[in-house]
Scaffold this motif. Sequence first.
Motif, PDB file in Angstrom:
ATOM      1  N   GLY A  84       0.835  -1.241   0.253  1.00  0.00           N
ATOM      2  CA  GLY A  84      -0.017  -0.042  -0.024  1.00  0.00           C
ATOM      3  C   GLY A  84       0.715   1.140   0.019  1.00  0.00           C
ATOM      4  O   GLY A  84       0.484   2.486  -0.189  1.00  0.00           O
ATOM      5  N   ASP A  85       2.315   1.139   0.342  1.00  0.00           N
ATOM      6  CA  ASP A  85       2.908   2.255   0.332  1.00  0.00           C
ATOM      7  C   ASP A  85       4.269   1.984  -0.471  1.00  0.00           C
ATOM      8  O   ASP A  85       5.213   1.048  -0.106  1.00  0.00           O
ATOM      9  N   PRO A  86       4.188   2.422  -1.760  1.00  0.00           N
ATOM     10  CA  PRO A  86       5.305   1.836  -2.677  1.00  0.00           C
ATOM     11  C   PRO A  86       6.665   2.328  -2.101  1.00  0.00           C
ATOM     12  O   PRO A  86       7.632   1.600  -2.801  1.00  0.00           O
ATOM     13  N   GLN A  87       6.724   3.269  -1.581  1.00  0.00           N
ATOM     14  CA  GLN A  87       8.189   3.832  -1.075  1.00  0.00           C
ATOM     15  C   GLN A  87       8.602   2.988   0.180  1.00  0.00           C
ATOM     16  O   GLN A  87       9.738   2.698   0.101  1.00  0.00           O
ATOM     17  N   ARG A  88       7.910   2.459   1.034  1.00  0.00           N
ATOM     18  CA  ARG A  88       8.446   1.693   2.092  1.00  0.00           C
ATOM     19  C   ARG A  88       8.121   0.303   1.867  1.00  0.00           C
ATOM     20  O   ARG A  88       8.565  -0.628   2.729  1.00  0.00           O
ATOM     21  N   LYS A  89       7.498  -0.272   0.830  1.00  0.00           N
ATOM     22  CA  LYS A  89       7.151  -1.487   0.552  1.00  0.00           C
ATOM     23  C   LYS A  89       6.298  -2.158   1.756  1.00  0.00           C
ATOM     24  O   LYS A  89       6.330  -3.430   1.831  1.00  0.00           O
ATOM     25  N   VAL A  90       5.314  -1.403   2.416  1.00  0.00           N
ATOM     26  CA  VAL A  90       4.697  -2.199   3.449  1.00  0.00           C
ATOM     27  C   VAL A  90       3.344  -2.446   2.926  1.00  0.00           C
ATOM     28  O   VAL A  90       2.711  -1.795   2.112  1.00  0.00           O
ATOM     29  N   VAL A  91       3.015  -3.594   3.172  1.00  0.00           N
ATOM     30  CA  VAL A  91       1.361  -4.025   3.157  1.00  0.00           C
ATOM     31  C   VAL A  91       0.288  -3.261   3.518  1.00  0.00           C
ATOM     32  O   VAL A  91       0.676  -2.544   4.561  1.00  0.00           O
ATOM     33  N   PHE A  92      -0.250  -2.978   2.713  1.00  0.00           N
ATOM     34  CA  PHE A  92      -1.601  -1.881   2.984  1.00  0.00           C
ATOM     35  C   PHE A  92      -2.387  -2.288   4.229  1.00  0.00           C
ATOM     36  O   PHE A  92      -2.606  -3.531   4.153  1.00  0.00           O
ATOM     37  N   GLY A  93      -2.788  -1.229   4.957  1.00  0.00           N
ATOM     38  CA  GLY A  93      -3.503  -1.659   6.298  1.00  0.00           C
ATOM     39  C   GLY A  93      -4.880  -2.274   5.987  1.00  0.00           C
ATOM     40  O   GLY A  93      -5.135  -3.176   6.721  1.00  0.00           O
ATOM     41  N   GLY A  94      -5.636  -1.960   4.840  1.00  0.00           N
ATOM     42  CA  GLY A  94      -6.786  -2.975   4.768  1.00  0.00           C
ATOM     43  C   GLY A  94      -6.508  -4.305   4.557  1.00  0.00           C
ATOM     44  O   GLY A  94      -7.454  -4.885   4.515  1.00  0.00           O
ATOM     45  N   VAL A  95      -5.320  -4.822   4.189  1.00  0.00           N
ATOM     46  CA  VAL A  95      -5.112  -6.179   3.997  1.00  0.00           C
ATOM     47  C   VAL A  95      -5.051  -6.878   5.304  1.00  0.00           C
ATOM     48  O   VAL A  95      -5.508  -7.950   5.544  1.00  0.00           O
ATOM     49  N   ILE A  96      -4.384  -5.976   6.132  1.00  0.00           N
ATOM     50  CA  ILE A  96      -4.366  -6.826   7.612  1.00  0.00           C
ATOM     51  C   ILE A  96      -5.936  -6.653   8.254  1.00  0.00           C
ATOM     52  O   ILE A  96      -6.099  -7.635   8.731  1.00  0.00           O
ATOM     53  N   THR A  97      -6.628  -5.796   7.933  1.00  0.00           N
ATOM     54  CA  THR A  97      -7.984  -5.714   8.244  1.00  0.00           C
ATOM     55  C   THR A  97      -8.653  -7.028   7.652  1.00  0.00           C
ATOM     56  O   THR A  97      -9.450  -7.781   8.302  1.00  0.00           O
ATOM     57  N   THR A  98      -8.480  -7.322   6.277  1.00  0.00           N
ATOM     58  CA  THR A  98      -9.074  -8.500   5.961  1.00  0.00           C
ATOM     59  C   THR A  98      -8.466  -9.829   6.310  1.00  0.00           C
ATOM     60  O   THR A  98      -9.219 -10.953   6.670  1.00  0.00           O
ATOM     61  N   LEU A  99      -7.176  -9.835   6.884  1.00  0.00           N
ATOM     62  CA  LEU A  99      -6.584 -11.069   7.652  1.00  0.00           C
ATOM     63  C   LEU A  99      -7.263 -11.177   8.913  1.00  0.00           C
ATOM     64  O   LEU A  99      -7.654 -12.454   9.306  1.00  0.00           O
ATOM     65  N   ILE A 100      -7.660  -9.925   9.569  1.00  0.00           N
ATOM     66  CA  ILE A 100      -7.975 -10.073  10.956  1.00  0.00           C
ATOM     67  C   ILE A 100      -9.429 -10.261  10.875  1.00  0.00           C
ATOM     68  O   ILE A 100      -9.957 -11.228  11.729  1.00  0.00           O
ATOM     69  N   ASP A 101     -10.168  -9.835  10.009  1.00  0.00           N
ATOM     70  CA  ASP A 101     -11.583 -10.127   9.789  1.00  0.00           C
ATOM     71  C   ASP A 101     -11.807 -11.474   9.660  1.00  0.00           C
ATOM     72  O   ASP A 101     -12.723 -12.217  10.104  1.00  0.00           O
ATOM     73  N   GLN A 102     -11.091 -12.072   8.683  1.00  0.00           N
ATOM     74  CA  GLN A 102     -11.297 -13.570   8.347  1.00  0.00           C
ATOM     75  C   GLN A 102     -10.917 -14.545   9.665  1.00  0.00           C
ATOM     76  O   GLN A 102     -11.749 -15.535   9.786  1.00  0.00           O
ATOM     77  N   ALA A 103      -9.745 -14.074  10.224  1.00  0.00           N
ATOM     78  CA  ALA A 103      -9.781 -14.764  11.499  1.00  0.00           C
ATOM     79  C   ALA A 103     -10.546 -14.888  12.592  1.00  0.00           C
ATOM     80  O   ALA A 103     -10.917 -15.637  12.983  1.00  0.00           O
ATOM     81  N   SER A 104     -11.177 -13.650  12.397  1.00  0.00           N
ATOM     82  CA  SER A 104     -12.184 -13.495  13.551  1.00  0.00           C
ATOM     83  C   SER A 104     -13.402 -13.972  13.189  1.00  0.00           C
ATOM     84  O   SER A 104     -14.089 -14.783  14.210  1.00  0.00           O
ATOM     85  N   GLY A 105     -13.971 -14.099  12.042  1.00  0.00           N
ATOM     86  CA  GLY A 105     -15.041 -14.762  11.740  1.00  0.00           C
ATOM     87  C   GLY A 105     -15.016 -16.443  11.992  1.00  0.00           C
ATOM     88  O   GLY A 105     -15.906 -16.895  12.335  1.00  0.00           O
ATOM     89  N   LEU A 106     -13.813 -16.941  11.529  1.00  0.00           N
ATOM     90  CA  LEU A 106     -13.406 -18.170  11.831  1.00  0.00           C
ATOM     91  C   LEU A 106     -13.396 -18.290  13.329  1.00  0.00           C
ATOM     92  O   LEU A 106     -13.810 -19.370  13.806  1.00  0.00           O
ATOM     93  N   ALA A 107     -12.730 -17.577  13.966  1.00  0.00           N
ATOM     94  CA  ALA A 107     -13.001 -17.860  15.786  1.00  0.00           C
ATOM     95  C   ALA A 107     -14.240 -17.678  16.258  1.00  0.00           C
ATOM     96  O   ALA A 107     -14.543 -18.432  16.806  1.00  0.00           O
ATOM     97  N   VAL A 108     -15.052 -16.747  15.556  1.00  0.00           N
ATOM     98  CA  VAL A 108     -16.715 -16.897  16.012  1.00  0.00           C
ATOM     99  C   VAL A 108     -17.216 -18.369  15.788  1.00  0.00           C
ATOM    100  O   VAL A 108     -17.749 -18.966  16.550  1.00  0.00           O
ATOM    101  N   ALA A 109     -17.070 -18.775  14.293  1.00  0.00           N
ATOM    102  CA  ALA A 109     -17.587 -20.107  14.129  1.00  0.00           C
ATOM    103  C   ALA A 109     -16.923 -21.381  14.973  1.00  0.00           C
ATOM    104  O   ALA A 109     -17.604 -22.020  15.218  1.00  0.00           O
TER     105      ALA A 109
END
Lengths: 195, 128
Positions: A84-109
């Motif tokens: 998400g930040d081409p200068q720093r090569k850091v993964v976009f924040g929203g991708v982390i939201t996606t990972l956490i949302d997916q883990a959380s949905g699975l944790a609830v299930a």
Amino acid sequence: MAGSVFRAPGTDSRSALDSIRLAVESRRHRMTTERTYAMGALFGLAKFDIGQFTPHAGRLRMRVVEAGPGFATLALPYHEELVGDPQRKVVFGGVITTLIDQASGLAVACAMEDLAAIATIDIRVDYLRAAEPGCELFARSECYKLGHNIAFVRATAWDRDQNDPFAGCLGTFMIGANSGGSPFGGLKDTAGAKS
Amino acid sequence: MNRLVAAIPYARLLGMDVVQGDDGIECVLPFHADLIGNTRLPAIHGGVIGSFLEMTALFRLIDESGLDAVPKPISFTIDYLRSAGPRETRARAEIFKLGRRISHVRVIAWQDARDRPVAAANGKFLMA
């Protein structure tokens, strides 16, 4: 009064002992009577492919590290296209939201006795620091309260060390959110067929 | 603005566009099958909606501030209001405070009508 023992009025030592014994017995019973989990067959290390039922998780090459009663850990391999930040090569924040949302949905299930459809109500992600470029990312979510209508989760994400997280998260989920059913329903069926 | 989309790999993965609205930019996320989270509904993945909202906030901040570095998110909170169906999603961001160090942004995403939002978000970004 040397040697005297306190006794509640109207009780003798035998009935007091019996009531203690009864309490211990019922507690032991509660502890040994296993709570059954709808997703129980999938508990353990890397037992299933999350991308099979969640196309976007598959697109990001997300994988299950571990699932257990009320928790889930997922991993996301680093890839240039997640930046998400081409200068720093850091993964976009929203991708982390996606990972956490997916883990959380699975944790609830994974906390449910009977599988029901769930939907995210809200999710708050705190970005503690930048995720390290080139590193595989992990997120572990825990469902710390499963109510009749609402489930509450907390999660952290890390790269090299679980004790040095780069993101923290709180979220809430609606239980029985729609008539479409849980995407994990199919997962559960495939696991049931295998075991 | 679309040069910025081209420069950010994840914005390209989402396949989003930026258009000039009446007041400020508006972001567009065309639907494609890779965005699906729940195949049974089907619905767009909550994380995709979250990413789209965060990217919209970021683009608006860059557009308004003229910064040449990407602001860093501090915290981002998303309220999911309706399930997002398999169709185009649009989003607009409003800056509540454009600070020298910290900026506060609200974002709203909708599909069929702007007064029926599918999600809303609140984000804080470090500008320096």
